[in-house]
Design an enzyme around this catalytic site. Structure first.
Site, mmCIF file in Angstrom:
data_model
loop_
_atom_site.group_PDB
_atom_site.id
_atom_site.type_symbol
_atom_site.label_atom_id
_atom_site.label_comp_id
_atom_site.label_asym_id
_atom_site.label_seq_id
_atom_site.Cartn_x
_atom_site.Cartn_y
_atom_site.Cartn_z
ATOM 1 N N ILE A 128 0.838 -1.207 0.000
ATOM 2 C CA ILE A 128 0.000 0.000 0.000
ATOM 3 C C ILE A 128 0.868 1.251 0.000
ATOM 4 O O ILE A 128 0.595 2.224 -0.704
ATOM 5 C CB ILE A 128 -0.925 0.019 1.237
ATOM 6 C CG1 ILE A 128 -1.834 -1.213 1.265
ATOM 7 C CG2 ILE A 128 -1.758 1.298 1.269
ATOM 8 C CD1 ILE A 128 -2.626 -1.362 2.552
ATOM 9 N N SER A 130 5.097 2.903 1.335
ATOM 10 C CA SER A 130 6.448 2.675 1.860
ATOM 11 C C SER A 130 6.856 3.866 2.705
ATOM 12 O O SER A 130 6.504 5.004 2.405
ATOM 13 C CB SER A 130 7.448 2.496 0.719
ATOM 14 O OG SER A 130 7.199 1.301 0.016
ATOM 15 N N GLY A 131 7.592 3.583 3.775
ATOM 16 C CA GLY A 131 8.116 4.643 4.630
ATOM 17 C C GLY A 131 9.616 4.506 4.757
ATOM 18 O O GLY A 131 10.238 3.651 4.118
ATOM 19 N N SER A 132 10.208 5.348 5.588
ATOM 20 C CA SER A 132 11.664 5.331 5.729
ATOM 21 C C SER A 132 12.166 4.067 6.425
ATOM 22 O O SER A 132 13.298 3.630 6.184
ATOM 23 C CB SER A 132 12.118 6.570 6.512
ATOM 24 O OG SER A 132 11.464 6.627 7.773
ATOM 25 N N GLY A 134 9.991 1.092 6.908
ATOM 26 C CA GLY A 134 9.227 -0.120 6.651
ATOM 27 C C GLY A 134 8.209 0.061 5.541
ATOM 28 O O GLY A 134 8.130 1.119 4.912
ATOM 29 N N ASP A 243 1.779 13.107 16.559
ATOM 30 C CA ASP A 243 1.949 13.231 15.106
ATOM 31 C C ASP A 243 0.585 13.242 14.411
ATOM 32 O O ASP A 243 0.373 12.521 13.432
ATOM 33 C CB ASP A 243 2.817 12.099 14.569
ATOM 34 C CG ASP A 243 3.411 12.417 13.200
ATOM 35 O OD1 ASP A 243 3.459 13.615 12.836
ATOM 36 O OD2 ASP A 243 3.838 11.487 12.496
#
Length: 398
Positions: A128, A130-132, A134, A243
């Site tokens: 779905i 992507s992050g820094s 995971g 956040d």
């Protein structure tokens, strides 16, 4: 009587102001068993933070308690005290029959519980996002659509593992219709992942900025109320999200909005203040940007920026870099420009949420009340307008 394990490394990372332990008691299911065990915990000075009761089809009961307040050094002492108290209860005529079957006891880390998932039972469909650190996948767990956040092996340093442990710990504690539902987690390295309910509506950020969607006032108020109710619940449980932004607000198939992503959330200390910069600059409260002590009111400031996003469909301070925006928020009191045709009550709420002094910002319970009053007034105004239009149309036809 079963076995007792010592504290694991993981629980030390989760430790806040007190030691926390898991107490598991299994026996044949009896009436009044849970209430009896609850009273027992209280009597020996344990504070119950979580309680889970499970019954099997063959008549057995498993009662799991996460507790704190045990002031003695060893958990062997706690086991002995539990055995002593249960034996004492069994001797009482009123309760003897209820606890007549042998019991098994376990005291250990509260991470070793029913939320642990066997990674082999997860089926992955597609990525779905992507992050820094995971990737997020859509998947299936026991015939249920789920979202699976998997940490990349090469990113598993101490800080990332601590954030992961904190996220699992907080998600296990929360249950609210406006907070994304936690299904389970794989907590044994090298594979670390969090499994939550799948939200087919995607994020509010994607709706606004990628799909170019627009929230009219009634829908805007519904979204804001959902977020405000979820935040009220979190703050009542001493959890600061840290956040809050449109990207961390997810929508289900019925467009109910739920708060997600607790990777940097924290349980607020009893002093009521926290330090260290965290979050995302464009949504961050000035006291957090400035490395000053902060409280749950930092979330209120971020909510104000989210409310502006819902109102405009724009990125906050789009003509600035995140760092430029942060400096201007702190040093110049910069806030996003509110459109001229905005409802006066909404303008007033935004300005309250954006107050430089945190103590002047409202609580989320107050915000929910304001939004609900606006919803009611908007409904009444729309109904009055419809009646007026019908009346004018009838007179014109006459």
């Amino acid at each position: 009587m079963g076995t007792l394990s010592s504290f694991s490394t993981g629980i030390r990372k989760l430790q806040l102001t007190r030691q926390q332990l898991e107490v598991t008691i299994s026996t044949k299911d009896k009436t009044k068993l849970l209430s009896g065990l609850t009273c027992l915990m209280s009597e020996i000075g344990l504070n119950i933070r979580e309680a889970h009761a499970f019954c099997t089809i063959d008549g057995y009961s498993l009662d799991v308690f996460v507790v704190d307040g045990w002031e003695h050094e060893g958990i062997e002492e706690l086991r002995d005290r539990l055995v002593e108290e249960i034996l004492s209860i069994e001797k009482q005529s009123n309760f003897k029959q209820e606890l007549s079957s042998p019991m098994q006891y376990h005291v250990g880390s509260p991470l070793s519980d029913v939320w642990e998932i066997d990674f082999s039972l997860l089926k992955f469909k597609h990525k779905i996002a992507s992050g820094s650190n995971g990737d997020l996948f859509k998947g299936v767990f026991r015939s249920q659509d789920v979202a699976i956040k998997v940490l990349r092996t090469e990113c598993l340093n101490g800080d990332i593992q601590r954030e992961f442990t904190q996220e699992v710990y907080i998600l296990r504690k929360v249950r609210h219709k406006n907070v994304v539902q936690f299904i389970g987690a794989c907590t044994r390295p090298p594979i670390l992942c969090v499994v939550i309910e799948f939200m087919p509506g995607g994020s509010v950020y994607d709706f606004l900025h990628k799909q170019k969607g627009v929230f009219k006032l009634p829908a805007l108020l519904r979204v804001a109320i959902d977020v405000s109710k979820g935040m009220t619940y979190l703050h009542q449980n001493n959890i600061i999200h840290r956040d809050i932004k449109a990207a961390n607000l997810l929508m289900d198939e019925n467009e109910v909005v739920k708060i997600a992503d607790f990777g940097i959330a924290r349980v607020q200390h009893q002093s009521g203040i926290m330090t260290a910069e965290t979050g995302t600059y464009r949504w961050m409260a000035p006291e957090v940007i400035g490395h000053k002590p902060y409280s749950h009111k930092a979330d209120v400031f971020s909510f104000g920026v989210v409310l502006w996003e819902l109102l405009t469909g724009k990125l906050p301070y789009a003509n600035m870099t995140p760092l430029q925006a942060a400096v201007s928020v702190v040093q110049q009191g910069l806030r996003p420009a509110i459109p001229r045709n905005t409802h006066p009550l909404l303008v007033e709420l935004l300005e309250k949420c954006w107050q430089q002094e945190p103590s002047l910002r409202p609580e989320f319970s107050e915000i929910t009340g304001i939004l609900q009053c606006m919803t009611k007034k908007n409904f009444e105004d729309e109904r009055a307008t419809k009646r007026r239009n019908i009346g004018e149309s009838y007179q014109g036809n006459g």
